[in-house]
Write an enzyme that holds these catalytic residues in place. Structure first.
Site, PDB file in Angstrom:
ATOM      1  N   HIS A 103       8.853  -1.954   6.530  1.00 55.17           N
ATOM      2  CA  HIS A 103       7.598  -2.325   6.086  1.00 55.17           C
ATOM      3  C   HIS A 103       7.359  -3.566   5.502  1.00 55.17           C
ATOM      4  O   HIS A 103       6.410  -3.785   5.056  1.00 55.17           O
ATOM      5  CB  HIS A 103       7.252  -0.940   4.980  1.00 55.17           C
ATOM      6  N   LYS A 150      -5.804  -2.724  -3.936  1.00 54.65           N
ATOM      7  CA  LYS A 150      -4.521  -2.813  -3.153  1.00 54.65           C
ATOM      8  C   LYS A 150      -3.632  -2.934  -4.391  1.00 54.65           C
ATOM      9  O   LYS A 150      -4.093  -3.547  -5.144  1.00 54.65           O
ATOM     10  CB  LYS A 150      -4.321  -3.672  -2.075  1.00 54.65           C
ATOM     11  N   ARG A 151      -2.326  -3.053  -4.117  1.00 57.23           N
ATOM     12  CA  ARG A 151      -1.270  -3.483  -5.072  1.00 57.23           C
ATOM     13  C   ARG A 151      -1.712  -5.047  -5.157  1.00 57.23           C
ATOM     14  O   ARG A 151      -2.160  -5.962  -4.220  1.00 57.23           O
ATOM     15  CB  ARG A 151       0.182  -3.423  -4.635  1.00 57.23           C
ATOM     16  N   LYS A 160      -1.296 -11.149  -0.948  1.00 59.47           N
ATOM     17  CA  LYS A 160      -2.560 -10.127  -0.661  1.00 59.47           C
ATOM     18  C   LYS A 160      -4.009 -11.102  -1.085  1.00 59.47           C
ATOM     19  O   LYS A 160      -4.990 -10.666  -0.606  1.00 59.47           O
ATOM     20  CB  LYS A 160      -2.660  -8.604  -1.283  1.00 59.47           C
ATOM     21  N   THR A 192      -3.036   0.114   5.501  1.00 56.48           N
ATOM     22  CA  THR A 192      -3.769   1.241   6.031  1.00 56.48           C
ATOM     23  C   THR A 192      -5.131   1.248   5.155  1.00 56.48           C
ATOM     24  O   THR A 192      -5.915   2.014   5.627  1.00 56.48           O
ATOM     25  CB  THR A 192      -2.901   2.420   5.397  1.00 56.48           C
ATOM     26  N   LYS A 222      -8.835   2.823   6.450  1.00 57.34           N
ATOM     27  CA  LYS A 222      -9.740   3.628   5.735  1.00 57.34           C
ATOM     28  C   LYS A 222     -11.067   3.113   5.679  1.00 57.34           C
ATOM     29  O   LYS A 222     -12.180   4.026   6.003  1.00 57.34           O
ATOM     30  CB  LYS A 222      -9.178   4.142   4.300  1.00 57.34           C
TER      31      LYS A 222
HETATM   32  C1  F58 Z   1       3.396  -1.610   2.784  1.00 52.18           C
HETATM   33  N1  F58 Z   1       4.788  -1.620   1.826  1.00 52.18           N
HETATM   34  C2  F58 Z   1       3.017  -2.736   3.339  1.00 52.18           C
HETATM   35  N2  F58 Z   1       5.891  -1.322  -0.015  1.00 52.18           N
HETATM   36  O1  F58 Z   1       3.071  -3.759   2.550  1.00 52.18           O
HETATM   37  C3  F58 Z   1       1.896  -2.460   4.031  1.00 52.18           C
HETATM   38  O2  F58 Z   1       1.601  -3.513   4.975  1.00 52.18           O
HETATM   39  C4  F58 Z   1       1.970  -1.082   5.192  1.00 52.18           C
HETATM   40  O3  F58 Z   1       0.644  -0.846   5.580  1.00 52.18           O
HETATM   41  C5  F58 Z   1       2.609   0.096   4.363  1.00 52.18           C
HETATM   42  O4  F58 Z   1       3.729  -0.401   3.622  1.00 52.18           O
HETATM   43  C6  F58 Z   1       2.720   1.426   5.091  1.00 52.18           C
HETATM   44  O5  F58 Z   1       3.523   0.587   6.166  1.00 52.18           O
HETATM   45  C7  F58 Z   1       4.860  -0.962   0.688  1.00 52.18           C
HETATM   46  O6  F58 Z   1       4.068  -0.119   0.269  1.00 52.18           O
HETATM   47  C8  F58 Z   1       6.141  -0.749  -1.209  1.00 52.18           C
HETATM   48  O7  F58 Z   1       5.251  -0.197  -2.056  1.00 52.18           O
HETATM   49  C9  F58 Z   1       7.430  -1.163  -2.034  1.00 52.18           C
HETATM   50  C10 F58 Z   1       8.149   0.133  -2.293  1.00 52.18           C
HETATM   51  C11 F58 Z   1       9.546   0.030  -3.135  1.00 52.18           C
HETATM   52  C12 F58 Z   1       9.351  -0.666  -4.504  1.00 52.18           C
HETATM   53  C13 F58 Z   1       8.497  -2.085  -4.220  1.00 52.18           C
HETATM   54  C14 F58 Z   1       7.355  -1.566  -3.521  1.00 52.18           C
END
Ligand code: F58
Length: 791
Positions: free
Chosen positions: A348, A527-528, A533, A635, A639
């Site tokens: 990811h 988003k985060r 970003k 994602t 949406k």
């Molecule tokens: C996200 N990763 C990607 N990681 O940033 C985004 O582009 C993608 O659409 C999504 O995954 C799904 O494939 C993501 O959300 C985290 O949340 C980490 C999890 C572990 C701790 C740090 C953040």
């Protein structure tokens, strides 16, 4: 099911499950009673699905994920069972508000962001397409922190989704496994016996997940950690009460809290424990279930597929080898090959700092047998690939991405661009050795939650023009296209959007006290918070726009509302600074009488799934402005487009494919491409050059730097300005001019509402491909070799 049946069931649960009569029931009692009444309707299809899977000896998919960001479940279940009208009517009959009942459910925030939400959308789609599957994860007592702002700063508070009653799960105390940590390894020839010195119990909680139209249900099994010994009676009897309770507290720590990041050393140890804890429990459970049906472990890859959602469950590789080799007595190489044929891995992120690596010291202390097995797996891979240069172990660290790649028969990216970049960058060498392993499965989102439920106004319009089941076949949205030229249709499309904007304006007024004009453009970035970003690009553009509006307030401006929401990792200092800056800018701009009719900025606190469901249907403009090459997919972008927001975005992640689907004319593209980004970084003083050539940008940065938004602390953002000028790794400055200009084009198009609404309607009509049902079918075909069970 009739209204009378549901009403009877609701009142039955109120009385016999909670001991309340309707006169004395609180809203929570009603909510949980309705949830149990609805849950009862899931049990039969759930049993039937399990029986059909056993009877047909179907292959099962196991989705291992540290995160399932499921949010609220009641409306999902009601909608999928087709009980929406019935539930509304029954609530009316018993004199309670259906909306209030739904709103009473806390969000299950068992995830950080896109990765966790994707897992939740996949659960919905796996059940919808009737693929026999289990989700496996951790039942965190506390999900992602609650975010508050104090003087504009993010403050984190613990989240308590389980403090009220939770209606959805079935506790399974009989499904429990002892999980070990630490200790020593006794070698016995080629095999070994691991003798852990610490043990906890993983105990299962099952949530049934019903698919669209209630035909199939899978299980989400979440593990909670319990002590092997409840408390130390001897110490208790000596009066050492706190010490007596210590083993219990320590064990429970493992499933206590979802990790928002892992910046501390102690945090790292706990995180690795969490990863092994849920992975080991899941694998034991998977093998147990397999062995109730089959006795030959060599058949494992024909009957099960295990998906690793990022590297968080990567220890599944060595653990499965350990179970097959050390415990079940299979030959080492054969064990590796069986594990390899069962496992696949989704990547990811390409951000180097986000790729997991564990020090050999930590891994050896916590999982001594696994460290040895990883070395043997690495040796075996080296022997089989004599030309290889990479290895799993490097500089005394275990690289979990490499381990996952080597142990998996398929590795997938989450968008086309991301998959290509994976092949070219992080996994270039492994891809050369194994060119068939990397595949692309572009992400998707469930249309049940992200269109049907969250946007009833638009959904009912679609219902009127598409008679067949578009919710289960989202590509049928293209049937809208011929209607886009019909003025009556477009008026209704615009009316639905306006209704959603009015609803949002009321919400923001009630919660934040900010008044928003529903005729202004709603420009949303949610988003985060992360530098890649580029929320700071957005807020700097906002400042520049405000400056120009002040200078020339009577020009033909398009009124805008800039909405932000999102959390920063608690240890990510720069991201928290960006939040503070946005809040400071919002306060300043919102109190300016000169621009009060032209520009408003709102940062809504505590972004979560429920808030997203409110914001997305009300958006006109979707901000997807990451530095090209950095956002794996996104994602939220899907949406928004589905709900008729136009995207302003870079050629990054799934933006590329969204643009291809909706058409370049219906997408506001700006900024450097991924290769241009790489090239620009090597230009000396690229940021300074960009600032020198854009007076608007220079003025905006100067305002930030001079304390215009933080008069009480003028140098509050000196470091932000400094970073932009002298480092700017994410190329905010270099992309600024293109972004600013594109935003002015957005302004012009918005003034022609007919054109805008046509573009928006094309976005809805052409984004059916981004259903997570399509993504799941892709995994079933390309990765799992699994099939839908058709009755
Ligand atoms: C996200 N990763 C990607 N990681 O940033 C985004 O582009 C993608 O659409 C999504 O995954 C799904 O494939 C993501 O959300 C985290 O949340 C980490 C999890 C572990 C701790 C740090 C953040």
């Amino acid at each position: 099911m009739t209204d009378a049946d549901l009403r009877e069931s609701l009142l039955h649960h109120l009385k016999y499950s909670f001991g309340k009569d309707p006169e004395h029931a609180h809203i929570q009692d009603w909510r949980v009673a309705l949830s149990l009444a609805v849950r009862d309707r899931i049990v039969d299809p759930w049993f039937a699905a399990t029986r059909a899977t056993y009877a047909g000896k179907h292959k099962r998919v196991y989705y291992l994920s540290m995160e399932f960001l499921i949010g609220r479940l009641l409306e999902d279940a009601i909608v999928n069972l087709g009980l929406l009208e019935t539930s509304q009517k029954v609530c009316e009959e018993v004199g309670i508000s259906f909306e209030a009942v739904l709103a009473n459910e806390p969000d299950a925030a068992l995830g950080n962001g896109g990765l966790g939400r994707l897992a939740a959308c996949f659960l919905d789609s796996l059940s919808t397409v009737a693929c026999p599957a289990h989700g496996y994860g951790i039942r965190y007592e506390h999900g992602l922190f609650r975010q508050r702002f104090v003087d504009g700063r993010q403050v984190e508070e613990p989240e308590t989704w389980l403090s009220g009653r939770h209606a959805w799960e079935f506790e399974r105390p009989e499904a429990a496994f002892e999980i070990g940590f630490g200790g020593s390894v006794v070698e016995a020839g080629e095999r070994a016996v691991w003798q852990p010195d610490e043990r906890v119990i993983a105990s299962a909680h099952d949530t049934p997940i019903i698919g669209w139209q209630g035909k199939w249900a899978n299980t989400l099994r979440l593990w909670s950690a319990k002590p092997t010994r409840v408390f130390d009676l001897e110490r208790f009897n000596r009066g050492e009460y706190a010490a007596a309770a210590e083993p219990e507290a320590l064990a429970r720590t493992i499933s206590r809290v979802l990790y928002p990041d892992d910046t501390t050393e102690q945090g790292k140890m706990l995180r690795l424990k969490q990863e092994y804890f849920f992975t080991a429990a899941s694998l034991r459970d998977i093998l147990r279930r397999f062995l109730t049906e089959y006795d030959d472990l060599r058949k494992l890859p024909h009957k099960i597929a295990i998906q690793l959602n990022d590297t968080h469950p990567a220890i599944a590789g060595p653990e499965l080898v350990r179970l097959l080799h050390d415990d079940k007595g299979l030959d080492f190489e054969e064990s590796v090959d069986i594990a390899h044929a069962c496992l696949s891995y989704t990547n990811h992120t390409l951000l180097p700092e986000a790729l997991e690596r564990w020090s050999e010291g930590l891994m050896g202390a916590l999982l001594p047998r696994h460290l040895k097995l990883i070395e043997r797996i690495d040796d075996l891979h080296a022997r089989r690939n004599p030309t290889r240069k990479t290895s799993i172990l490097e500089h005394d660290h275990v690289k979990m991405g490499e381990l996952s790649f080597i142990m998996a028969h398929r590795i997938n990216g989450v968008s086309a661009l991301h998959t290509d970049l994976m092949k070219e960058t992080v996994f270039a060498e492994l891809n050369r050795l194994h060119p068939d392993r990397i595949v692309n499965e572009t992400n998707g989102v469930t249309p049940r939650r992200w269109l049907l439920s969250c946007n009833p106004a638009l959904s009912s319009l679609i219902d009127d023009v598409i008679e067949s089941d578009w919710v289960g076949h989202l590509d049928r949205l293209t049937e809208i296209e011929p209607h886009i030229d019909d003025a009556a249709f477009l008026d209704r499309y615009a009316a639905a959007k306006r209704q959603n904007k009015v609803d949002l304006a009321n919400f923001v007024r009630d919660t934040e006290g900010i008044l928003l004009d529903p005729d202004a453009m709603y420009d949303i970035q949610i988003k985060r918070i992360h530098e890649y970003k580029r929320q700071h690009l957005n807020i700097i553009e906002t400042i520049a726009l405000w400056h120009e509006m002040r200078e020339n307030p009577n020009a033909d401006w398009t009124p805008r509302v800039k909405i932000f929401a999102g959390k920063a990792a608690p240890g990510y200092v720069f991201a928290k600074k960006i939040i503070h800056l946005i809040n400071d800018v919002a306060r300043t701009i919102n109190s300016d009488p000169v621009t009060s009719k032209l520009l408003k900025v709102a940062y809504l606190p505590n972004y979560n799934v429920t808030l997203a469901e409110r914001l997305i249907p009300a958006a006109d403009l979707s901000e997807q402005i990451s530095t090209a090459g950095k956002e794996a997919s996104g994602t939220g972008n899907m949406k928004f487009a589905l709900n008729g927001a136009l995207t302003i975005g870079t050629l990054d992640g799934a933006n590329v494919e969204i643009r291809e689907h909706v058409g370049a004319d219906n997408f506001f593209l700006f900024g450097m491409t991924a290769p241009e980004v790489v090239a620009r970084r090597s230009v000396a003083e690229h940021a300074k050059k960009a600032i020198d050539s854009s007076p608007r940008l220079a003025e905006a940065i100067a305002a930030i730097e001079s304390g215009a938004f933080s008069p009480g602390e003028p140098d509050r953002y000196a470091d932000v300005a400094d970073n932009l000028r002298w480092s700017d790794y994410f190329l905010v400055c270099s992309d600024f001019a293109a972004y600013y200009d594109k935003q002015r084009e957005v302004d012009r198009v918005y003034q022609d509402q007919k054109t805008w609404m046509r573009m928006a309607a094309y976005n809805t009509a052409r984004t059916g491909w981004f259903s997570s049902d399509r993504t799941i079918r892709g995994y079933m075909n390309d990765v799992w070799a699994a099939h839908s069970v058709t009755s």
